[in-house]
Design a protein around this motif. Sequence first.
Motif, PDB file in Angstrom:
ATOM      1  N   GLY A 120       6.970   8.670 -17.748  1.00 26.38           N
ATOM      2  CA  GLY A 120       7.731   7.424 -17.734  1.00 26.38           C
ATOM      3  C   GLY A 120       6.925   6.264 -17.170  1.00 26.38           C
ATOM      4  O   GLY A 120       6.884   5.183 -17.747  1.00 26.38           O
ATOM      5  N   LEU A 121       6.289   6.507 -16.049  1.00 30.22           N
ATOM      6  CA  LEU A 121       5.532   5.440 -15.383  1.00 30.22           C
ATOM      7  C   LEU A 121       4.426   4.908 -16.267  1.00 30.22           C
ATOM      8  O   LEU A 121       4.204   3.702 -16.359  1.00 30.22           O
ATOM      9  CB  LEU A 121       4.892   5.982 -14.098  1.00 30.22           C
ATOM     10  CG  LEU A 121       5.800   6.188 -12.903  1.00 30.22           C
ATOM     11  CD1 LEU A 121       5.070   6.947 -11.809  1.00 30.22           C
ATOM     12  CD2 LEU A 121       6.284   4.838 -12.382  1.00 30.22           C
ATOM     13  N   PHE A 125       0.808  -1.218   0.000  1.00 32.74           N
ATOM     14  CA  PHE A 125       0.000   0.000   0.000  1.00 32.74           C
ATOM     15  C   PHE A 125       0.839   1.266   0.000  1.00 32.74           C
ATOM     16  O   PHE A 125       0.403   2.297  -0.493  1.00 32.74           O
ATOM     17  CB  PHE A 125      -0.956   0.000   1.196  1.00 32.74           C
ATOM     18  CG  PHE A 125      -2.022  -1.029   1.077  1.00 32.74           C
ATOM     19  CD1 PHE A 125      -3.097  -0.813   0.229  1.00 32.74           C
ATOM     20  CD2 PHE A 125      -1.938  -2.223   1.768  1.00 32.74           C
ATOM     21  CE1 PHE A 125      -4.082  -1.775   0.084  1.00 32.74           C
ATOM     22  CE2 PHE A 125      -2.922  -3.196   1.628  1.00 32.74           C
ATOM     23  CZ  PHE A 125      -3.989  -2.977   0.788  1.00 32.74           C
ATOM     24  N   GLU A 126       2.022   1.181   0.549  1.00 33.52           N
ATOM     25  CA  GLU A 126       2.862   2.383   0.538  1.00 33.52           C
ATOM     26  C   GLU A 126       3.269   2.752  -0.892  1.00 33.52           C
ATOM     27  O   GLU A 126       3.191   3.912  -1.285  1.00 33.52           O
ATOM     28  CB  GLU A 126       4.099   2.171   1.416  1.00 33.52           C
ATOM     29  CG  GLU A 126       3.739   2.214   2.891  1.00 33.52           C
ATOM     30  CD  GLU A 126       4.847   1.688   3.788  1.00 33.52           C
ATOM     31  OE1 GLU A 126       5.807   1.084   3.258  1.00 33.52           O
ATOM     32  OE2 GLU A 126       4.750   1.884   5.005  1.00 33.52           O
ATOM     33  N   SER A 127       3.666   1.749  -1.653  1.00 35.29           N
ATOM     34  CA  SER A 127       4.003   2.023  -3.051  1.00 35.29           C
ATOM     35  C   SER A 127       2.757   2.443  -3.816  1.00 35.29           C
ATOM     36  O   SER A 127       2.797   3.356  -4.652  1.00 35.29           O
ATOM     37  CB  SER A 127       4.610   0.781  -3.705  1.00 35.29           C
ATOM     38  OG  SER A 127       5.809   0.429  -3.050  1.00 35.29           O
ATOM     39  N   PHE A 153       4.719  -3.864  -9.887  1.00 36.72           N
ATOM     40  CA  PHE A 153       5.351  -2.842 -10.726  1.00 36.72           C
ATOM     41  C   PHE A 153       5.531  -1.545  -9.936  1.00 36.72           C
ATOM     42  O   PHE A 153       6.594  -0.909  -9.985  1.00 36.72           O
ATOM     43  CB  PHE A 153       4.492  -2.625 -11.974  1.00 36.72           C
ATOM     44  CG  PHE A 153       4.816  -1.386 -12.749  1.00 36.72           C
ATOM     45  CD1 PHE A 153       5.886  -1.355 -13.630  1.00 36.72           C
ATOM     46  CD2 PHE A 153       4.043  -0.244 -12.603  1.00 36.72           C
ATOM     47  CE1 PHE A 153       6.183  -0.210 -14.348  1.00 36.72           C
ATOM     48  CE2 PHE A 153       4.330   0.910 -13.307  1.00 36.72           C
ATOM     49  CZ  PHE A 153       5.401   0.929 -14.184  1.00 36.72           C
ATOM     50  N   GLU A 154       4.516  -1.167  -9.199  1.00 39.49           N
ATOM     51  CA  GLU A 154       4.625   0.042  -8.375  1.00 39.49           C
ATOM     52  C   GLU A 154       5.770  -0.093  -7.372  1.00 39.49           C
ATOM     53  O   GLU A 154       6.502   0.869  -7.112  1.00 39.49           O
ATOM     54  CB  GLU A 154       3.298   0.301  -7.640  1.00 39.49           C
ATOM     55  CG  GLU A 154       2.173   0.704  -8.567  1.00 39.49           C
ATOM     56  CD  GLU A 154       0.826   0.839  -7.852  1.00 39.49           C
ATOM     57  OE1 GLU A 154       0.092   1.789  -8.171  1.00 39.49           O
ATOM     58  OE2 GLU A 154       0.498  -0.003  -6.990  1.00 39.49           O
ATOM     59  N   GLU A 160       2.122   0.498 -19.250  1.00 44.09           N
ATOM     60  CA  GLU A 160       1.406  -0.049 -20.405  1.00 44.09           C
ATOM     61  C   GLU A 160       2.216  -1.132 -21.092  1.00 44.09           C
ATOM     62  O   GLU A 160       1.686  -2.170 -21.467  1.00 44.09           O
ATOM     63  CB  GLU A 160       1.050   1.075 -21.390  1.00 44.09           C
ATOM     64  CG  GLU A 160      -0.039   1.988 -20.833  1.00 44.09           C
ATOM     65  CD  GLU A 160      -0.572   2.991 -21.835  1.00 44.09           C
ATOM     66  OE1 GLU A 160       0.088   3.224 -22.871  1.00 44.09           O
ATOM     67  OE2 GLU A 160      -1.654   3.557 -21.577  1.00 44.09           O
ATOM     68  N   ARG A 161       3.497  -0.883 -21.225  1.00 44.54           N
ATOM     69  CA  ARG A 161       4.337  -1.868 -21.916  1.00 44.54           C
ATOM     70  C   ARG A 161       4.583  -3.110 -21.085  1.00 44.54           C
ATOM     71  O   ARG A 161       4.463  -4.231 -21.575  1.00 44.54           O
ATOM     72  CB  ARG A 161       5.691  -1.242 -22.264  1.00 44.54           C
ATOM     73  CG  ARG A 161       5.683  -0.489 -23.557  1.00 44.54           C
ATOM     74  CD  ARG A 161       7.073  -0.476 -24.162  1.00 44.54           C
ATOM     75  NE  ARG A 161       8.052   0.029 -23.222  1.00 44.54           N
ATOM     76  CZ  ARG A 161       9.018   0.884 -23.542  1.00 44.54           C
ATOM     77  NH1 ARG A 161       9.101   1.336 -24.776  1.00 44.54           N
ATOM     78  NH2 ARG A 161       9.885   1.278 -22.662  1.00 44.54           N
ATOM     79  N   ASP A 162       4.952  -2.906 -19.830  1.00 43.15           N
ATOM     80  CA  ASP A 162       5.437  -4.028 -19.029  1.00 43.15           C
ATOM     81  C   ASP A 162       4.325  -4.826 -18.367  1.00 43.15           C
ATOM     82  O   ASP A 162       4.501  -6.001 -18.062  1.00 43.15           O
ATOM     83  CB  ASP A 162       6.388  -3.523 -17.929  1.00 43.15           C
ATOM     84  CG  ASP A 162       7.618  -2.833 -18.504  1.00 43.15           C
ATOM     85  OD1 ASP A 162       7.772  -2.845 -19.744  1.00 43.15           O
ATOM     86  OD2 ASP A 162       8.407  -2.276 -17.721  1.00 43.15           O
ATOM     87  N   VAL A 163       3.192  -4.193 -18.103  1.00 42.28           N
ATOM     88  CA  VAL A 163       2.139  -4.872 -17.347  1.00 42.28           C
ATOM     89  C   VAL A 163       0.841  -4.995 -18.126  1.00 42.28           C
ATOM     90  O   VAL A 163       0.225  -6.064 -18.163  1.00 42.28           O
ATOM     91  CB  VAL A 163       1.860  -4.144 -16.005  1.00 42.28           C
ATOM     92  CG1 VAL A 163       0.815  -4.891 -15.196  1.00 42.28           C
ATOM     93  CG2 VAL A 163       3.141  -3.972 -15.200  1.00 42.28           C
TER      94      VAL A 163
END
Lengths: 174, 174
Positions: free
Chosen positions: B47-48, A32-34, B142-143, B53-56
């Motif tokens: 960037g995120l 949840f932090e991320s 990912f986050e 979109e690409r990685d996940v």
Amino acid sequence: MSQDRSNHADQPLMLDAERDVQARLGDRPLDFESLDAISNIYRATSGLRRRAERDVLAEYGLSFGGFTILWVLWVWDAMETGRLAEECGVAKGTLTGMLTTLEKLDLVTRERVASDKRRMLVSLTDTGTATIDEVFPKFNAFEGQMTDGLSSSDKRELARLLRLVVNNARSDDN
Amino acid sequence: MSQDRSNHADQPLMLDAERDVQARLGDRPLDFESLDAISNIYRATSGLRRRAERDVLAEYGLSFGGFTILWVLWVWDAMETGRLAEECGVAKGTLTGMLTTLEKLDLVTRERVASDKRRMLVSLTDTGTATIDEVFPKFNAFEGQMTDGLSSSDKRELARLLRLVVNNARSDDN
DNA sequence: CTCGGATAGTTTGGTACCGAACGATTCCAA
DNA sequence: TTGGAATCGTTCGGTACCAAACTATCCGAG
């Protein structure tokens, strides 16, 4: 309106959204932090972008992306398309279209590089320079408003933490 | 490659962009602390978003916006269009189109509210629920990757500072 | 030289996204 | 009870944005 029930509006402990996520998913094994950190980056951007376009840029007929291009060229002078795209955070194909728009507005020019005819050098026109000269101070004041409530060290800390995220998100390829 | 010359790559003191801005405009009466904070919010998001979109998300045929809709409905269950748009940070006209896309993918359904036929209630289908159930843990991981290098308290601090910006950027109108 | 690979930019097809204008429904005051 | 204002979602016209395919140019190995 119903934002941040039972919090002081000035410095909410959680956004409504964060609270509801916690209530709904708090028992799952999630980070949840991320989640809150990254989600709030998006929330901030979508609000900022729309506000910037409405409050500052609409008057000049500039999109947020178009403004970014002018700003980058203002800081770095002429630049070729590929690097400009990277600096603006858009795909190079996207940039082509945006440059066409800015060219129609007589804000930028493209010229082929003599020594390598694949490359294009993009620069501000005089009109473009005059425009960004006028717009940027307003935009910077807007940035100040959007960081109201943050101390100087808060702002530096925010910039520092985001810098780490920016580097993590940097694409490895192309 | 040339990123962050003369800095440790792990924790750059400044991004190249920040450094160049300082070199070029440092003598102007601008609010550089706000500038760096706000600019880095954008840099992080662009960037995120692309990485996500690409990685996940690409694997599931989801755009970032589409994913956000599924996520919001997952947390809040059914929701009407207006509130959903606000929660997702997009204009309501935008949401209409995105819902049409998700409906074609059989991930969400729209139904008119009996007691007020202007309103539409949007919900996840079973497929939609299954999809977000599978995707979200990956997205959350990912986050975590994108906040690598930040301590727990860093992440909480980042979320807190952004929360202030989110509130400053909240539109006063509709 | 020359031809195949690398590189820079554009085009293409498709979605996302905005604000403004619109139609349908509901609400409210006279 | 009824007609205007408010509200909700959709439509519309336009730009931004992406990845992938394409074109033109350059470069290097033979």
